[in-house]
Design a protein around this motif. Structure first.
Motif, PDB file in Angstrom:
ATOM      1  N   VAL A 121       0.865  -1.174   0.000  1.00 54.69           N
ATOM      2  CA  VAL A 121       0.000   0.000   0.000  1.00 54.69           C
ATOM      3  C   VAL A 121       0.906   1.229   0.000  1.00 54.69           C
ATOM      4  N   VAL A 122       0.754   2.041  -1.032  1.00 55.64           N
ATOM      5  CA  VAL A 122       1.552   3.250  -1.204  1.00 55.64           C
ATOM      6  C   VAL A 122       0.624   4.446  -1.011  1.00 55.64           C
ATOM      7  N   ALA A 123       1.096   5.454  -0.299  1.00 57.93           N
ATOM      8  CA  ALA A 123       0.254   6.636  -0.062  1.00 57.93           C
ATOM      9  C   ALA A 123       0.872   7.895  -0.647  1.00 57.93           C
ATOM     10  N   ASP A 124      -0.002   8.706  -1.226  1.00 59.75           N
ATOM     11  CA  ASP A 124       0.342  10.065  -1.612  1.00 59.75           C
ATOM     12  C   ASP A 124       0.075  10.951  -0.386  1.00 59.75           C
ATOM     13  N   THR A 125       0.397  12.194  -0.486  1.00 64.59           N
ATOM     14  CA  THR A 125       0.314  13.127   0.636  1.00 64.59           C
ATOM     15  C   THR A 125      -1.108  13.365   1.146  1.00 64.59           C
ATOM     16  N   SER A 126      -2.034  13.612   0.237  1.00 65.65           N
ATOM     17  CA  SER A 126      -3.374  14.058   0.614  1.00 65.65           C
ATOM     18  C   SER A 126      -4.107  13.129   1.588  1.00 65.65           C
ATOM     19  N   PRO A 127      -4.230  11.836   1.308  1.00 62.40           N
ATOM     20  CA  PRO A 127      -4.960  10.993   2.268  1.00 62.40           C
ATOM     21  C   PRO A 127      -4.329  10.991   3.665  1.00 62.40           C
ATOM     22  N   LEU A 128      -3.001  10.969   3.733  1.00 65.62           N
ATOM     23  CA  LEU A 128      -2.340  11.001   5.043  1.00 65.62           C
ATOM     24  C   LEU A 128      -2.643  12.314   5.758  1.00 65.62           C
ATOM     25  N   ASN A 129      -2.527  13.412   5.031  1.00 64.77           N
ATOM     26  CA  ASN A 129      -2.803  14.737   5.586  1.00 64.77           C
ATOM     27  C   ASN A 129      -4.204  14.791   6.202  1.00 64.77           C
ATOM     28  N   TYR A 130      -5.201  14.380   5.436  1.00 62.06           N
ATOM     29  CA  TYR A 130      -6.581  14.501   5.926  1.00 62.06           C
ATOM     30  C   TYR A 130      -6.893  13.503   7.035  1.00 62.06           C
ATOM     31  N   LEU A 131      -6.352  12.302   6.949  1.00 67.08           N
ATOM     32  CA  LEU A 131      -6.600  11.331   8.022  1.00 67.08           C
ATOM     33  C   LEU A 131      -5.962  11.785   9.336  1.00 67.08           C
ATOM     34  N   VAL A 132      -4.809  12.432   9.260  1.00 70.21           N
ATOM     35  CA  VAL A 132      -4.205  12.995  10.471  1.00 70.21           C
ATOM     36  C   VAL A 132      -5.090  14.108  11.015  1.00 70.21           C
ATOM     37  N   LEU A 133      -5.529  15.005  10.140  1.00 69.48           N
ATOM     38  CA  LEU A 133      -6.317  16.157  10.588  1.00 69.48           C
ATOM     39  C   LEU A 133      -7.640  15.763  11.229  1.00 69.48           C
ATOM     40  N   ILE A 134      -8.264  14.694  10.746  1.00 67.09           N
ATOM     41  CA  ILE A 134      -9.550  14.291  11.344  1.00 67.09           C
ATOM     42  C   ILE A 134      -9.367  13.204  12.406  1.00 67.09           C
TER      43      ILE A 134
ATOM     44  N   GLN B 149       0.296  21.971  11.407  1.00 66.84           N
ATOM     45  CA  GLN B 149       1.156  21.544  12.522  1.00 66.84           C
ATOM     46  C   GLN B 149       0.908  20.092  12.943  1.00 66.84           C
ATOM     47  N   PRO B 150      -0.347  19.626  13.077  1.00 64.13           N
ATOM     48  CA  PRO B 150      -0.543  18.224  13.479  1.00 64.13           C
ATOM     49  C   PRO B 150       0.054  17.238  12.465  1.00 64.13           C
ATOM     50  N   VAL B 151       0.025  17.601  11.206  1.00 63.75           N
ATOM     51  CA  VAL B 151       0.576  16.738  10.157  1.00 63.75           C
ATOM     52  C   VAL B 151       2.097  16.706  10.260  1.00 63.75           C
ATOM     53  N   ARG B 152       2.714  17.866  10.426  1.00 63.29           N
ATOM     54  CA  ARG B 152       4.177  17.914  10.571  1.00 63.29           C
ATOM     55  C   ARG B 152       4.619  17.152  11.818  1.00 63.29           C
ATOM     56  N   ARG B 153       3.896  17.332  12.894  1.00 60.32           N
ATOM     57  CA  ARG B 153       4.231  16.635  14.143  1.00 60.32           C
ATOM     58  C   ARG B 153       4.122  15.125  13.961  1.00 60.32           C
ATOM     59  N   TRP B 154       3.068  14.676  13.254  1.00 64.88           N
ATOM     60  CA  TRP B 154       2.857  13.248  13.035  1.00 64.88           C
ATOM     61  C   TRP B 154       3.993  12.643  12.212  1.00 64.88           C
ATOM     62  N   ILE B 155       4.371  13.287  11.115  1.00 63.04           N
ATOM     63  CA  ILE B 155       5.405  12.709  10.251  1.00 63.04           C
ATOM     64  C   ILE B 155       6.786  12.800  10.890  1.00 63.04           C
ATOM     65  N   GLU B 156       7.008  13.806  11.728  1.00 65.94           N
ATOM     66  CA  GLU B 156       8.298  13.916  12.422  1.00 65.94           C
ATOM     67  C   GLU B 156       8.535  12.738  13.358  1.00 65.94           C
ATOM     68  N   SER B 157       7.472  12.185  13.905  1.00 64.72           N
ATOM     69  CA  SER B 157       7.603  10.985  14.748  1.00 64.72           C
ATOM     70  C   SER B 157       6.708   9.897  14.157  1.00 64.72           C
ATOM     71  N   ALA B 158       6.977   9.578  12.905  1.00 66.63           N
ATOM     72  CA  ALA B 158       6.159   8.630  12.146  1.00 66.63           C
ATOM     73  C   ALA B 158       6.059   7.275  12.858  1.00 66.63           C
TER      74      ALA B 158
END
Length: 156
Positions: free
Chosen positions: A3-16, A46-55
């Protein structure tokens, strides 16, 4: 299956606050380097950056390799690398929202699903309430036609 992800789905799933459905649905997810970089840009929430920084452990960053595919020049680096990575792994699923990116992925025979499809699938597996998740999604910058949202909600 990879399963490969582009940016958008990860961004929105983090935000919600439903990013946790991905490992429950798919086990692990792979992203190319360009997607990681897009999630880290200063303009990313910010929540997205924080999430990926500690993936989390279930997220793997991979180089998309030296394969060069011909893409529409309007695609960004994350979309190009995600499609390339999915193309390299024949039995793959690509998480992607953007219409042009979805069109390009289909051109290469890649199976795709977007944020709404992921939420629908998670709802069917009892992992979330689709109505509530879509309401949360609509408070972000996510864009989908009202008819698409209506049809997704009506399908469950």
């Amino acid at each position: 299956m990879i399963v490969v992800a582009d940016t958008s789905p990860l961004n929105y799933l983090v935000l919600i606050e439903h990013i946790d459905v991905l490992p429950k649905l798919y086990g692990s997810v792979v992203i190319p380097i360009a997607v990681r970089e897009e999630l880290l840009v200063p303009l990313a929430p910010q929540p997205v950056r924080r999430w990926i920084e500690s993936a989390p452990d279930w997220l793997e960053v991979r180089d998309s390799g030296a394969i060069t595919l011909s893409f529409d020049p309007k695609l960004d680096a994350g979309e190009r690398e995600a499609i390339t990575l999915a193309h390299v792994h024949r039995d793959s699923l690509l998480l992607i929202d953007e219409a042009l990116g979805r069109q390009e992925a289909r051109h290469f025979g890649i199976e795709i699903i977007g944020t709404l499809g992921i939420l629908r699938y998670a709802h069917l597996r009892g992992l979330l309430d689709l109505n509530e998740a879509v309401k949360s999604l609509q408070t972000t910058t996510f864009q989908a036609s009202p008819s698409l949202i209506k049809s997704v909600l009506a399908s469950v």
